[in-house]
Design a protein around this motif. Structure first.
Motif, PDB file in Angstrom:
ATOM      1  N   LYS A 120      -5.241  18.185  -6.694  1.00  0.00           N
ATOM      2  CA  LYS A 120      -6.629  18.695  -6.645  1.00  0.00           C
ATOM      3  C   LYS A 120      -6.693  20.016  -5.894  1.00  0.00           C
ATOM      4  O   LYS A 120      -7.396  20.942  -6.305  1.00  0.00           O
ATOM      5  CB  LYS A 120      -7.534  17.684  -5.939  1.00  0.00           C
ATOM      6  N   GLU A 121      -5.952  20.099  -4.796  1.00  0.00           N
ATOM      7  CA  GLU A 121      -5.934  21.353  -4.015  1.00  0.00           C
ATOM      8  C   GLU A 121      -5.437  22.515  -4.869  1.00  0.00           C
ATOM      9  O   GLU A 121      -5.806  23.662  -4.653  1.00  0.00           O
ATOM     10  CB  GLU A 121      -5.003  21.218  -2.806  1.00  0.00           C
ATOM     11  N   SER A 122      -4.562  22.205  -5.830  1.00  0.00           N
ATOM     12  CA  SER A 122      -4.032  23.249  -6.725  1.00  0.00           C
ATOM     13  C   SER A 122      -4.916  23.410  -7.962  1.00  0.00           C
ATOM     14  O   SER A 122      -4.457  23.953  -8.963  1.00  0.00           O
ATOM     15  CB  SER A 122      -2.624  22.896  -7.178  1.00  0.00           C
ATOM     16  N   ARG A 123      -6.119  22.876  -7.911  1.00  0.00           N
ATOM     17  CA  ARG A 123      -7.074  22.942  -9.021  1.00  0.00           C
ATOM     18  C   ARG A 123      -6.574  22.237 -10.280  1.00  0.00           C
ATOM     19  O   ARG A 123      -6.842  22.653 -11.408  1.00  0.00           O
ATOM     20  CB  ARG A 123      -7.433  24.393  -9.365  1.00  0.00           C
ATOM     21  N   GLY A 124      -5.787  21.178 -10.067  1.00  0.00           N
ATOM     22  CA  GLY A 124      -5.306  20.396 -11.212  1.00  0.00           C
ATOM     23  C   GLY A 124      -6.434  19.619 -11.855  1.00  0.00           C
ATOM     24  O   GLY A 124      -7.400  19.236 -11.183  1.00  0.00           O
ATOM     25  N   ARG A 125      -6.330  19.403 -13.149  1.00  0.00           N
ATOM     26  CA  ARG A 125      -7.391  18.700 -13.896  1.00  0.00           C
ATOM     27  C   ARG A 125      -6.932  17.339 -14.394  1.00  0.00           C
ATOM     28  O   ARG A 125      -7.667  16.362 -14.383  1.00  0.00           O
ATOM     29  CB  ARG A 125      -7.796  19.498 -15.145  1.00  0.00           C
ATOM     30  N   LEU A 126      -5.709  17.323 -14.923  1.00  0.00           N
ATOM     31  CA  LEU A 126      -5.229  16.117 -15.597  1.00  0.00           C
ATOM     32  C   LEU A 126      -3.894  15.681 -15.002  1.00  0.00           C
ATOM     33  O   LEU A 126      -3.048  16.515 -14.695  1.00  0.00           O
ATOM     34  CB  LEU A 126      -4.992  16.391 -17.087  1.00  0.00           C
ATOM     35  N   GLY A 178       0.782  -1.235   0.000  1.00  0.00           N
ATOM     36  CA  GLY A 178       0.000   0.000   0.000  1.00  0.00           C
ATOM     37  C   GLY A 178       0.814   1.286   0.000  1.00  0.00           C
ATOM     38  O   GLY A 178       0.236   2.376   0.022  1.00  0.00           O
ATOM     39  N   ILE A 179       2.150   1.187  -0.036  1.00  0.00           N
ATOM     40  CA  ILE A 179       2.981   2.409   0.026  1.00  0.00           C
ATOM     41  C   ILE A 179       2.825   3.229  -1.254  1.00  0.00           C
ATOM     42  O   ILE A 179       2.610   4.449  -1.212  1.00  0.00           O
ATOM     43  CB  ILE A 179       4.460   2.042   0.275  1.00  0.00           C
ATOM     44  N   GLY A 180       2.920   2.561  -2.410  1.00  0.00           N
ATOM     45  CA  GLY A 180       2.769   3.270  -3.690  1.00  0.00           C
ATOM     46  C   GLY A 180       1.403   3.942  -3.775  1.00  0.00           C
ATOM     47  O   GLY A 180       1.287   5.090  -4.209  1.00  0.00           O
ATOM     48  N   SER A 181       0.369   3.245  -3.325  1.00  0.00           N
ATOM     49  CA  SER A 181      -0.985   3.820  -3.364  1.00  0.00           C
ATOM     50  C   SER A 181      -1.070   5.038  -2.460  1.00  0.00           C
ATOM     51  O   SER A 181      -1.656   6.060  -2.836  1.00  0.00           O
ATOM     52  CB  SER A 181      -2.018   2.784  -2.908  1.00  0.00           C
ATOM     53  N   ALA A 182      -0.478   4.946  -1.273  1.00  0.00           N
ATOM     54  CA  ALA A 182      -0.532   6.083  -0.347  1.00  0.00           C
ATOM     55  C   ALA A 182       0.180   7.293  -0.959  1.00  0.00           C
ATOM     56  O   ALA A 182      -0.313   8.424  -0.862  1.00  0.00           O
ATOM     57  CB  ALA A 182       0.114   5.689   0.992  1.00  0.00           C
ATOM     58  N   ILE A 199       1.497   6.385 -22.513  1.00  0.00           N
ATOM     59  CA  ILE A 199       1.119   7.587 -21.760  1.00  0.00           C
ATOM     60  C   ILE A 199      -0.222   7.307 -21.100  1.00  0.00           C
ATOM     61  O   ILE A 199      -1.214   6.993 -21.779  1.00  0.00           O
ATOM     62  CB  ILE A 199       1.044   8.824 -22.673  1.00  0.00           C
ATOM     63  N   LEU A 200      -0.206   7.375 -19.773  1.00  0.00           N
ATOM     64  CA  LEU A 200      -1.434   7.129 -19.016  1.00  0.00           C
ATOM     65  C   LEU A 200      -1.963   8.450 -18.493  1.00  0.00           C
ATOM     66  O   LEU A 200      -1.191   9.345 -18.138  1.00  0.00           O
ATOM     67  CB  LEU A 200      -1.157   6.198 -17.844  1.00  0.00           C
ATOM     68  N   GLN A 201      -3.290   8.525 -18.458  1.00  0.00           N
ATOM     69  CA  GLN A 201      -3.923   9.770 -18.028  1.00  0.00           C
ATOM     70  C   GLN A 201      -5.022   9.491 -17.003  1.00  0.00           C
ATOM     71  O   GLN A 201      -5.704   8.465 -17.081  1.00  0.00           O
ATOM     72  CB  GLN A 201      -4.565  10.439 -19.242  1.00  0.00           C
ATOM     73  N   LYS A 202      -5.168  10.428 -16.083  1.00  0.00           N
ATOM     74  CA  LYS A 202      -6.334  10.396 -15.191  1.00  0.00           C
ATOM     75  C   LYS A 202      -6.914  11.807 -15.129  1.00  0.00           C
ATOM     76  O   LYS A 202      -6.167  12.776 -14.978  1.00  0.00           O
ATOM     77  CB  LYS A 202      -5.931   9.941 -13.794  1.00  0.00           C
ATOM     78  N   ARG A 203      -8.225  11.888 -15.276  1.00  0.00           N
ATOM     79  CA  ARG A 203      -8.922  13.166 -15.100  1.00  0.00           C
ATOM     80  C   ARG A 203      -9.357  13.271 -13.654  1.00  0.00           C
ATOM     81  O   ARG A 203     -10.035  12.368 -13.156  1.00  0.00           O
ATOM     82  CB  ARG A 203     -10.189  13.193 -15.972  1.00  0.00           C
ATOM     83  N   LEU A 204      -8.974  14.352 -13.011  1.00  0.00           N
ATOM     84  CA  LEU A 204      -9.362  14.513 -11.607  1.00  0.00           C
ATOM     85  C   LEU A 204     -10.696  15.238 -11.545  1.00  0.00           C
ATOM     86  O   LEU A 204     -10.894  16.240 -12.235  1.00  0.00           O
ATOM     87  CB  LEU A 204      -8.302  15.311 -10.853  1.00  0.00           C
ATOM     88  N   THR A 205     -11.578  14.711 -10.716  1.00  0.00           N
ATOM     89  CA  THR A 205     -12.860  15.392 -10.543  1.00  0.00           C
ATOM     90  C   THR A 205     -12.750  16.311  -9.330  1.00  0.00           C
ATOM     91  O   THR A 205     -12.189  15.916  -8.308  1.00  0.00           O
ATOM     92  CB  THR A 205     -13.996  14.378 -10.344  1.00  0.00           C
ATOM     93  N   PRO A 206     -13.252  17.537  -9.455  1.00  0.00           N
ATOM     94  CA  PRO A 206     -13.065  18.501  -8.367  1.00  0.00           C
ATOM     95  C   PRO A 206     -13.737  18.021  -7.064  1.00  0.00           C
ATOM     96  O   PRO A 206     -14.639  17.230  -7.083  1.00  0.00           O
ATOM     97  CB  PRO A 206     -13.740  19.767  -8.870  1.00  0.00           C
ATOM     98  N   VAL A 237      -0.394  12.597  -3.689  1.00  0.00           N
ATOM     99  CA  VAL A 237      -0.083  13.518  -4.783  1.00  0.00           C
ATOM    100  C   VAL A 237      -1.379  13.977  -5.455  1.00  0.00           C
ATOM    101  O   VAL A 237      -1.568  15.178  -5.715  1.00  0.00           O
ATOM    102  CB  VAL A 237       0.864  12.847  -5.805  1.00  0.00           C
ATOM    103  N   GLU A 238      -2.292  13.052  -5.701  1.00  0.00           N
ATOM    104  CA  GLU A 238      -3.554  13.447  -6.345  1.00  0.00           C
ATOM    105  C   GLU A 238      -4.307  14.466  -5.478  1.00  0.00           C
ATOM    106  O   GLU A 238      -4.886  15.426  -6.003  1.00  0.00           O
ATOM    107  CB  GLU A 238      -4.423  12.216  -6.608  1.00  0.00           C
ATOM    108  N   ALA A 239      -4.280  14.261  -4.163  1.00  0.00           N
ATOM    109  CA  ALA A 239      -4.980  15.211  -3.276  1.00  0.00           C
ATOM    110  C   ALA A 239      -4.341  16.592  -3.384  1.00  0.00           C
ATOM    111  O   ALA A 239      -5.040  17.612  -3.448  1.00  0.00           O
ATOM    112  CB  ALA A 239      -4.924  14.707  -1.829  1.00  0.00           C
ATOM    113  N   ARG A 240      -3.001  16.632  -3.426  1.00  0.00           N
ATOM    114  CA  ARG A 240      -2.311  17.924  -3.541  1.00  0.00           C
ATOM    115  C   ARG A 240      -2.586  18.583  -4.897  1.00  0.00           C
ATOM    116  O   ARG A 240      -2.743  19.802  -4.994  1.00  0.00           O
ATOM    117  CB  ARG A 240      -0.807  17.737  -3.345  1.00  0.00           C
TER     118      ARG A 240
END
Ligand code: COA
Length: 162
Positions: free
Chosen positions: A108-114, A94-98, A155-162, A103-106
């Motif tokens: 999102k806090e910076s209003r990141g989209r992709l 679970g270390i990689g997931s954590a 190239i892998l992509q994830k769209r972050l939902t606000p 990173v995804e949470a940070r």
């Protein structure tokens, strides 16, 4: 199962442990380790100016993994994850997931989209691709023979939902 990991920004004292993880990761070539170290040194010498961010996961008082990411230059809200590695003996706990979720949470806090991640199609990277897919990343581009004959760039992509 590993004790819960403590995720925190990397400091100079963590460098030796992170380098040991990189050097012991069979998926990484010596050239890739050199590039990973350049990003680390840039971040450690001037975190704000480097354009990179690095977190480490501490488990039982030891660095068990790290992740390096940054805002993609000249974009609005598009981020790249440049490097992630978990110590071999601590993988699957679970270390990689954590690290990735932090990173995804940070972002999102910076209003990141992709979020983008580039990886190789080489045998040995199946586990890595599965890891990303399980976190909602999808392969949106495949460049045949990019790294070497028969070694494609994914190239892998994830769209972050606000
Ligand atoms: C990719 C990588 C960073 C994943 O790190 P990790 O710490 O092993 O990741 P996790 O433990 O969170 O997840 C790995 C698997 O273990 C499982 N897992 C997660 N928590 C778990 C737990 N507590 N107990 C058992 N298994 C667990 C996950 O379900 C996951 O399985 P899946 O990939 O089939 O979905 C790691 O494998 C690595 O360093 N690989 C080599 C370097 C590399 O390829 N880096 C990426 C370059 S682009």
């Amino acid at each position: 199962m590993a004790k819960r990991s403590h995720i925190r920004p990397m400091s100079l004292e963590d460098k030796a442990a992170v380098m040991r993880i990189l050097e012991a990761t069979p998926e990484f070539t010596p050239g890739e380790v050199i590039v990973a170290e350049e990003l680390i040194d840039s971040y450690l010498s001037d975190p704000a100016e480097s354009g990179y961010f690095i977190l480490v996961a501490e488990v039982n008082s030891e660095v068990g993994g790290y992740i390096c990411w940054g805002l993609t230059p000249l974009t609005e809200g598009t981020w790249d994850i440049y490097w992630i590695a978990t110590a071999r003996e601590k993988q699957g706990q679970g270390i990689g997931s954590a690290l990735l979720l932090s990173v995804e949470a940070r972002i999102k806090e910076s209003r990141g989209r992709l979020v983008f991640i580039e990886t190789s199609s080489k045998p040995g990277y199946e586990k890595t691709e599965r890891f990303y897919r399980s976190h909602g990343y999808e392969v949106i581009c495949r460049i045949p023979d990019f790294y070497a004959p028969s070694d494609d760039k994914l190239i892998l992509q994830k769209r972050l939902t606000p």
